[in-house]
Design an enzyme around this catalytic site. Structure first.
Site, PDB file in Angstrom:
ATOM      1  N   ASP A 128      -0.166  -5.686   5.504  1.00  0.00           N
ATOM      2  CA  ASP A 128      -1.158  -6.495   4.803  1.00  0.00           C
ATOM      3  C   ASP A 128      -1.064  -6.296   3.292  1.00  0.00           C
ATOM      4  OD1 ASP A 128      -2.098  -3.800   5.089  1.00  0.00           O
ATOM      5  OD2 ASP A 128      -4.061  -4.475   4.401  1.00  0.00           O
ATOM      6  N   GLU A 129      -1.667  -7.221   2.582  1.00  0.00           N
ATOM      7  CA  GLU A 129      -1.877  -7.111   1.138  1.00  0.00           C
ATOM      8  C   GLU A 129      -0.641  -6.581   0.408  1.00  0.00           C
ATOM      9  OE1 GLU A 129      -6.708  -6.549   1.136  1.00  0.00           O
ATOM     10  OE2 GLU A 129      -5.482  -4.752   1.205  1.00  0.00           O
ATOM     11  N   ALA A 130       0.484  -7.266   0.623  1.00  0.00           N
ATOM     12  CA  ALA A 130       1.752  -6.894  -0.025  1.00  0.00           C
ATOM     13  C   ALA A 130       2.115  -7.968  -1.042  1.00  0.00           C
ATOM     14  CB  ALA A 130       2.854  -6.744   1.015  1.00  0.00           C
ATOM     15  N   PRO A 131       1.676  -7.810  -2.306  1.00  0.00           N
ATOM     16  CA  PRO A 131       2.011  -8.815  -3.331  1.00  0.00           C
ATOM     17  C   PRO A 131       3.524  -8.938  -3.488  1.00  0.00           C
ATOM     18  CG  PRO A 131       0.309  -7.314  -4.126  1.00  0.00           C
ATOM     19  CD  PRO A 131       0.848  -6.724  -2.858  1.00  0.00           C
ATOM     20  N   HIS A 156       0.841  -1.204   0.000  1.00  0.00           N
ATOM     21  CA  HIS A 156       0.000   0.000   0.000  1.00  0.00           C
ATOM     22  C   HIS A 156       0.878   1.258   0.000  1.00  0.00           C
ATOM     23  CE1 HIS A 156      -3.893  -1.939   0.262  1.00  0.00           C
ATOM     24  NE2 HIS A 156      -3.404  -2.754   1.173  1.00  0.00           N
TER      25      HIS A 156
END
Length: 778
Positions: A344-347, A281
């Protein structure tokens, strides 16, 4: 006349039985929220007048802050300007705040006694006195909240004894200002509402792909570039093609404004926890400083919602230098023990292709990119620990190994929190199933656009932060719970309030009130009166007259079914129909259980007797079912479920039939194997035989986040397909003895999964089904 606590207690006990002076409200007419631990209501009241004083037993800065707060609360609406002075004991016609350092209880404990002569609030510290003031505030007429003199109001406080303390240490509400920016004046109002409901943590989500919202003096491009996006998505982020408004959007808080918010919150005993997202993000920050990414850019501040592949590069030292310098300025502004680092949500796409990140993996002896994320988080944790701070991260920080002293915020259900607590880490529960206030709270056709999902008030209230799986020793690691407001679809303060309230009011009782004291019907009754206070405070809350409650959401039956209805509201009634027509206030009055013998729909509404106002319609499908025969020619094998696992993103479970599975096997315990539980997007097809040993009616309940579908003997039985947050669909059928083929499809689109299959058996028992309830069949 001065009185001792003992004398006041005697007077109080007498007033409980003798009914001195005017009558006061009974317990069922008070609306203190969250409900106190213990409350005894008596007869009589204390009347606030122009001569009422505020006295304190001991002066210090925090106690002075509480007395100033109380005086400022009373003055605008009453026109009174109470004198504030020091007194060793309570006096007549006074509100006396007394520090009692030896008082035992959780942080925030207080005792309040109201008699005809005055009010006494005792606590071991100023925070307990402050919470006592909040209860006192809610005992006064709602007009106390007005900012102008209210004529003709009797400023009476009912006689009462309250012994109270919070059940959980962490009682929080979150606000995302990255997607949409909100002015300091609204942030202060948000904090004021937290204080009213005895909440003590404000989680301020300050950085996002769509905007960086905090001034960092060493990196001015964060203000100049990262705080602004060129335009914003129109409509829902899941709909294509994307359309944009073409309007530049931005904003940020200066450090002076952030300090102002922190000081404002401190006076209300609320800790502001800042969140600076890393390693994901980060697209807004990369737009300002592209050298911090793996590719070097160019990047732009995101204009739509979602998860993006460009994250901070973990392979170069200047990334950590930047983040450490940012954190130094953050620490100077925010004195909070906790700093939230996201996680979170760290590709891992860019890290997989980045030579520098791959070199880092080799140099540090890491196994893969998940361990690289753990290295990233642990390194930042160590830096913050060196400055006497602790990190909080979303539950993805468990992947690759949890940083040693991290506190986990469990949002993808409770699994991450349970795992962390079992490892000895502190946990804050914020599961998207119960704590995501960006989900719809009513029929989406009647509501402003939201991200999706459905989270009614009752479901929020039903939550308990300590999962049953944790024993007493591990349960102590659950610090509390938090509600989250992600603002992709909330552009204005009014919309934020509409999504937050009254669900945040329900949350306050979840984290404050003992679980054995909670009662949803009583809560709704108090909430009806509490709305008057929210009206005076100009809160744009969602309101709907509660629909009736029922013993079932869908009834399948062989001969007949019994439907029971109830309403929590006093002075209301239920009207219903059984022929499928819409009920009105003139429909049949509910007086007891409804017996149905034919397929159809029972519809019911709540009707307020005083106004004739009606609720939305509760619909209960009822279906007379026949028997389904067992499968023929099957051969039962070993216990368990066969599964096929599919990597990737599927909008519908049907799409998995077009792919070859990446993995196959047999499950013996959990439905989702541990090695893929945090894989992001994936799909499963489970197959097995379900043995029926007792003939009769069976009701199956399929809950999932996202899509799922259940086939019975190769026929579609329950359809819960599509991308959605947690949703339950049920169906009933009559089964004979024998084996039944079951095939269960499930797809997870990302952002946390949930899958549960339950059954109600002919004897009325109901339980969750696991692989142990099935056998492999041929």
């Amino acid at each position: 006349m001065k009185r001792t606590l003992f004398a006041m207690a005697i007077a109080m006990s007498l007033s409980l039985f003798t009914g001195c002076g005017k009558s006061s409200p009974g317990k069922d007419q008070l609306s203190i929220i969250p409900l106190p631990k213990e409350m005894k209501v008596g007869s009589g009241h204390f009347e606030l007048t122009a001569n009422t004083k505020i006295t304190i037993s001991q002066e210090n800065e925090e106690v002075k802050s509480v007395t100033n707060y109380l005086s400022e609360l009373i003055s605008p609406s009453t026109g009174f300007s109470p004198d504030v002075g020091k007194s060793a004991t309570a006096e007549s016609n006074a509100i006396h705040l007394a520090l009692k350092p030896k008082m035992k209880g959780n942080k925030g404990v207080y005792l309040m006694e109201v008699t005809n002569d005055g009010v006494l609030i005792e606590a071991p510290d100023a925070i307990g006195l402050f919470y006592g003031v909040q209860s006192l505030r809610q005992l006064l007429p709602a007009e106390i909240e007005a900012q102008s003199v209210q004529a003709g109001i009797d400023w009476t406080i009912p006689a009462v004894v309250i012994n109270d303390e919070p059940q959980f240490e962490y009682r929080g509400l979150h606000l995302d200002v990255g997607r949409h920016f909100f002015p300091v004046s609204f942030i202060k109002k948000y904090i004021d509402l937290l204080a009213l409901h005895k909440m003590n943590k404000f989680h301020w989500h300050l950085t996002e792909d769509q905007g960086w919202r905090l001034e960092i003096e060493q990196y001015p491009k964060l203000q100049k570039i990262a705080s602004r996006r060129k335009e914003t998505l129109i409509g829902h982020g899941g709909e294509t093609p994307f359309e944009y408004d073409g309007q530049p959007y931005g904003g940020y808080y200066t450090q002076e404004e952030a300090r102002e918010v922190v000081e404002y919150a401190q006076k209300r005993f609320i800790t502001v926890i800042p969140e600076i997202e890393l390693p994901g993000h980060a697209q807004a920050a990369l737009a300002a400083y592209p050298e911090l990414g793996c590719t070097g850019g160019p990047y732009e501040v995101a204009t739509r919602w979602g998860v993006f592949p460009d994250i901070y590069c973990a392979g170069q030292e200047k990334t950590f230098e930047f983040l450490e310098n940012v954190m130094l300025e953050v620490l100077d502004i925010f004195p909070s023990k906790y700093i939230h680092i996201g996680g979170d949500e760290a590709p891992k796409d860019r890290w997989e292709e980045c030579p520098k990140c791959q070199a880092r993996i080799r140099e540090e002896g890491l196994k893969d990119e998940h361990e690289l994320q753990s290295y990233f988080i642990t390194r930042m944790e160590k830096f913050l620990n060196e400055h006497d701070r602790q990190i909080i991260g979303w539950d993805e920080i468990l992947e690759g190994g949890l940083a040693p002293g991290a506190t986990v915020m469990s949002w993808r259900g409770e699994a991450g929190g349970i795992e962390a607590a079992k490892m000895g880490h502190d946990v804050i529960m914020t599961p998207n199933s119960h704590m995501y206030f960006d989900h719809y709270q009513n029929d989406p056709k009647e509501e402003p656009l939201a991200i999706g999902g459905f989270l009614p008030l009752e479901k929020v209230y039903s939550y308990h932060p300590v999962p049953e799986e944790l024993g007493d020793e591990k349960a102590k690691h659950v610090l509390g719970a938090q509600g989250n407001l992600w603002t992709e679809y909330m552009k204005t303060p009014d919309h934020v309030e509409y999504m937050a309230y009254p669900r945040a009011v329900a949350l306050s009782e979840v984290v404050w009130t003992p679980i054995e004291k909670k009662n949803y019907e009583d809560f709704l009754s108090r909430l009806e009166r509490h709305y008057e206070r929210l009206d005076m405070l100009d809160v744009n809350y969602f309101y709907a007259l509660p629909k009736p409650s029922s013993n079932t959401d869908k009834a399948g039956f062989l001969e007949s079914a019994e439907i029971t209805l109830s309403t929590p509201l006093p002075n209301s009634e239920i009207r219903y129909t059984t022929d499928g027509s819409e009920p009105t206030k003139d429909s049949e009055l509910y007086a007891g259980p409804i017996t149905v013998t034919e397929t159809g729909t029972v519809k019911a509404i709540t009707v307020k007797k005083s106004s004739g106002e009606t609720s939305s319609v509760l619909e209960i499908p009822v279906e007379k079912v026949g028997y389904t025969s067992p499968a023929e020619g099957v051969k039962a094998g070993e216990q368990g479920l066969s599964y096929s696992y599919y990597e990737g993103f599927f909008r519908s479970v049907k799409e998995m039939n077009e792919e070859s599975p990446n993995k196959e096997g047999v499950l013996k315990e959990d439905m989702i194997p541990g090695d893929v539980a945090n894989a992001g997007s994936f799909g499963f097809i489970f197959t097995g035989l379900f043995k029926v040993e007792k003939e009769g009616l069976y009701q199956f309940y399929l809950s999932s986040d996202d899509g799922s579908m259940l086939f019975l003997n190769n026929e579609k039985f329950i359809d819960n397909d599509g991308l959605h947050s947690n949703k339950m669909v049920s169906e009933a059928t009559a089964l004979k003895k024998g084996y039944y083929k079951m095939k269960l499809y499930f797809t997870e689109g990302g952002g946390g999964y949930n899958l549960e299959l339950k059954a109600r058996f002919p004897d009325g028992t109901e339980r969750k089904l696991t692989p142990a309830d099935f056998v492999i069949g041929e």
